[in-house]
Design a protein around this motif. Structure first.
Motif, PDB file in Angstrom:
ATOM      1  N   VAL A   1     -36.964  -7.504 -45.398  1.00  7.30           N
ATOM      2  CA  VAL A   1     -38.259  -8.021 -44.968  1.00  7.30           C
ATOM      3  C   VAL A   1     -39.277  -7.893 -46.093  1.00  7.30           C
ATOM      4  CG1 VAL A   1     -40.174  -7.673 -43.358  1.00  7.30           C
ATOM      5  CG2 VAL A   1     -37.831  -7.542 -42.538  1.00  7.30           C
TER       6      VAL A   1
ATOM      7  N   ASP B   1     -49.352  -6.225 -35.914  1.00  8.17           N
ATOM      8  CA  ASP B   1     -48.718  -7.111 -36.885  1.00  8.17           C
ATOM      9  C   ASP B   1     -49.763  -7.862 -37.703  1.00  8.17           C
ATOM     10  OD1 ASP B   1     -46.052  -6.534 -35.968  1.00  8.17           O
ATOM     11  OD2 ASP B   1     -46.539  -7.717 -34.192  1.00  8.17           O
TER      12      ASP B   1
ATOM     13  N   THR C   1     -51.656 -10.689 -39.486  1.00 10.04           N
ATOM     14  CA  THR C   1     -51.822 -12.130 -39.307  1.00 10.04           C
ATOM     15  C   THR C   1     -52.660 -12.653 -40.468  1.00 10.04           C
ATOM     16  OG1 THR C   1     -51.838 -11.818 -36.905  1.00 10.04           O
ATOM     17  CG2 THR C   1     -52.605 -13.949 -37.737  1.00 10.04           C
TER      18      THR C   1
ATOM     19  N   THR D   1     -46.238  -3.867 -44.345  1.00 12.17           N
ATOM     20  CA  THR D   1     -47.408  -4.497 -43.729  1.00 12.17           C
ATOM     21  C   THR D   1     -48.678  -4.138 -44.496  1.00 12.17           C
ATOM     22  OG1 THR D   1     -46.439  -4.548 -41.531  1.00 12.17           O
ATOM     23  CG2 THR D   1     -48.824  -4.580 -41.653  1.00 12.17           C
TER      24      THR D   1
ATOM     25  N   ARG E   1     -41.615 -10.769 -47.915  1.00 13.82           N
ATOM     26  CA  ARG E   1     -43.079 -10.688 -48.069  1.00 13.82           C
ATOM     27  C   ARG E   1     -43.475 -10.848 -49.527  1.00 13.82           C
ATOM     28  NH1 ARG E   1     -46.847  -9.866 -44.621  1.00 13.82           N
ATOM     29  NH2 ARG E   1     -46.424  -9.117 -42.514  1.00 13.82           N
TER      30      ARG E   1
ATOM     31  N   ARG F   1     -44.807  -6.646 -32.101  1.00 13.61           N
ATOM     32  CA  ARG F   1     -44.314  -7.951 -31.646  1.00 13.61           C
ATOM     33  C   ARG F   1     -43.374  -8.612 -32.668  1.00 13.61           C
ATOM     34  NH1 ARG F   1     -45.522  -6.022 -27.802  1.00 13.61           N
ATOM     35  NH2 ARG F   1     -47.073  -6.538 -26.226  1.00 13.61           N
ATOM     36  N   SER F   2     -43.718  -8.534 -33.927  1.00 14.68           N
ATOM     37  CA  SER F   2     -42.903  -9.204 -34.946  1.00 14.68           C
ATOM     38  C   SER F   2     -41.643  -8.391 -35.231  1.00 14.68           C
ATOM     39  CB  SER F   2     -43.700  -9.372 -36.245  1.00 14.68           C
ATOM     40  OG  SER F   2     -43.878  -8.116 -36.872  1.00 14.68           O
ATOM     41  N   HIS F   3     -40.659  -9.052 -35.812  1.00 17.12           N
ATOM     42  CA  HIS F   3     -39.415  -8.384 -36.196  1.00 17.12           C
ATOM     43  C   HIS F   3     -39.712  -7.237 -37.159  1.00 17.12           C
ATOM     44  CE1 HIS F   3     -35.278  -7.727 -37.322  1.00 17.12           C
ATOM     45  NE2 HIS F   3     -35.505  -8.077 -38.575  1.00 17.12           N
ATOM     46  N   GLU F   4     -40.595  -7.488 -38.118  1.00 13.20           N
ATOM     47  CA  GLU F   4     -40.945  -6.456 -39.102  1.00 13.20           C
ATOM     48  C   GLU F   4     -41.620  -5.268 -38.436  1.00 13.20           C
ATOM     49  OE1 GLU F   4     -43.732  -5.914 -43.082  1.00 13.20           O
ATOM     50  OE2 GLU F   4     -43.812  -7.757 -41.907  1.00 13.20           O
ATOM     51  N   GLY F   5     -42.583  -5.557 -37.547  1.00  8.41           N
ATOM     52  CA  GLY F   5     -43.294  -4.482 -36.871  1.00  8.41           C
ATOM     53  C   GLY F   5     -42.369  -3.598 -36.059  1.00  8.41           C
ATOM     54  N   LYS F   6     -41.416  -4.216 -35.361  1.00 11.90           N
ATOM     55  CA  LYS F   6     -40.469  -3.445 -34.555  1.00 11.90           C
ATOM     56  C   LYS F   6     -39.588  -2.568 -35.431  1.00 11.90           C
ATOM     57  CE  LYS F   6     -40.348  -6.774 -30.762  1.00 11.90           C
ATOM     58  NZ  LYS F   6     -39.569  -7.848 -30.081  1.00 11.90           N
TER      59      LYS F   6
ATOM     60  N   THR G   1     -53.920  -4.550 -32.255  1.00  9.02           N
ATOM     61  CA  THR G   1     -53.189  -5.373 -33.233  1.00  9.02           C
ATOM     62  C   THR G   1     -52.308  -4.487 -34.098  1.00  9.02           C
ATOM     63  OG1 THR G   1     -54.993  -6.951 -33.350  1.00  9.02           O
ATOM     64  CG2 THR G   1     -53.433  -6.977 -35.159  1.00  9.02           C
TER      65      THR G   1
END
Length: 385
Positions: free
Chosen positions: A183, A235, A237, A273, A187, A117-122, A233
């Motif tokens: 990214v 991304d 959180t 991540t 972080r 879902r997040s920009h980083e995850g994609k 899950t």
């Protein structure tokens, strides 16, 4: 391979080969769960034993004929292997059966692509998929066709299509890595800010579907997505968790679940991540206590932690889903210890679903916080002469 709401799930035959390695899933239960998570419909399961994979077809020509006949009989449109296939084996199987053939690695990448879902995850999923594709040199994903602009993409006279594909993929990998570097810097800045605030960082890890997000929600009253499925899950959180027992707050992060044979490219791509786990002061290692294979799942989590450099981070084992454990297997006490790789690790039994054991877990977290991150001693008051 990805099913959509407008299209019925693809009928898929699952294939597993027992090569004599430990933890072979003879029922292909986990592969079936992964397939359903990706929107596929497993209609049959085939397993066989071999001393070593066949160089050309992985399963040998006789078993390949059997798979082809079963696929025709059941009207299957795809074949899915529980082990990683080489590019040559994949191509040969597709020619032999006349059907798309994919493996566990691609399946996990597809699920991650659906769930990020997040920009980083994609970006991380995109990098892993491109790295996987670079070894295949076949157009399996249409998104690459949308990335064929820019300098140096057009081929010169006589350039072969395979060379165009390779150059296009290499340039896409380079661009995606550059984005991920940015990214990662963001972080790192966020982590430095937390360190300046002198925050105690706790990261939730564990095998996929162990109930990590449900536990996270129960502890911090958040609304992170949680479901009874693999890789619910992806991304990370992070929320603040106030421990009244210690009179202090800690930083709690929910991370992606681990799984057997997690693609190495995916581990590398998700370094940003998983950095939350590497930099944590404590890992809450969540285990599905109701799963009979939990010892193997603990071992797989330890393997991934070693790969990402987090093996030495202190752990607190949380045996979750006690509400689903049979009466004769219920724990005699809610806090004890469990041996992992020759050392005793503290363990707490809880049910994140019902809330049972959560007060004890909070007390244990407060105890660890007081031991490993004590408050500074107040300066002695000055006395006037």
């Amino acid at each position: 391979m990805t099913a959509t709401s407008e299209r019925p799930a693809a009928a898929t035959i699952l294939v597993g080969v027992d090569l004599g390695l430990p933890h072979f899933d003879s029922e292909l239960e986990e592969l079936g769960q992964l397939a359903q998570t990706a929107g596929l419909d497993p209609v049959a399961r085939i397993t066989c034993k071999r001393r070593a994979p066949d160089a050309a077809l992985f399963v040998g020509s006789g078993k390949a004929d059997e798979i082809k006949a079963l696929a025709e009989e059941l009207g299957a449109s795809e074949i899915l292997f529980d082990q990683a296939l080489s590019p040559a084996q994949q191509r040969n199987l597709e020619k032999h059966t006349g059907l798309p053939v994919n493996d566990r690695t691609l399946l996990i990448l597809e699920i991650f692509a659906q769930r990020a879902r997040s920009h980083e995850g994609k970006l991380q999923v995109e990098l892993a998929r491109l790295q996987y594709l670079s070894t295949r040199l076949v157009r399996r994903w249409s998104h690459l066709e949308r990335q064929t602009g820019g300098a140096g993409v057009r081929g010169g006279p006589g350039e072969k299509q395979i060379e165009l594909d390779r150059r296009m993929i290499d340039e896409s990998i380079k661009r995606t890595r550059e984005r991920l570097v940015k990214v990662k810097k963001q972080r790192a800045t966020q982590r430095r800010q937390r360190e300046r605030r002198d925050t105690f960082n706790i990261s939730i890890v564990g095998y996929t579907n162990a109930g990590k997000s449900t536990l996270f929600n129960a502890l911090v009253k958040a609304r992170a997505y949680a479901a009874n499925q693999l890789f619910a899950t992806l991304d990370t959180t992070t929320r603040q968790l106030y421990l009244g027992e210690a009179g202090r707050s800690v930083s709690l992060s929910d991370t992606v679940g681990f799984i057997r044979d997690l693609p190495h490219g995916l581990i590398a791509a998700f370094q940003a991540t998983l950095q939350e786990s590497i930099d944590a002061d404590l890992l809450l290692h969540v285990v599905d206590a109701s799963n009979p294979h939990y010892p193997e799942q603990i071992e797989e989590v330890q393997n991934v932690l070693r790969e990402i450099g987090a093996a030495e981070v202190p752990q607190l084992l949380v045996f979750n889903k006690t509400d689903a454990v049979a009466a004769e297997r219920q724990p005699l006490q809610l806090v004890d210890s469990f041996e992992i790789e020759g050392r005793q690790v503290p363990r707490v039994f809880v049910s994140a679903q019902t809330g049972a054991g959560l007060p004890v877990l909070r007390q244990e977290l407060a105890r660890i916080l007081a031991e490993r991150h004590p408050l500074p001693e107040p300066a002695p008051a000055e006395t006037s002469a």
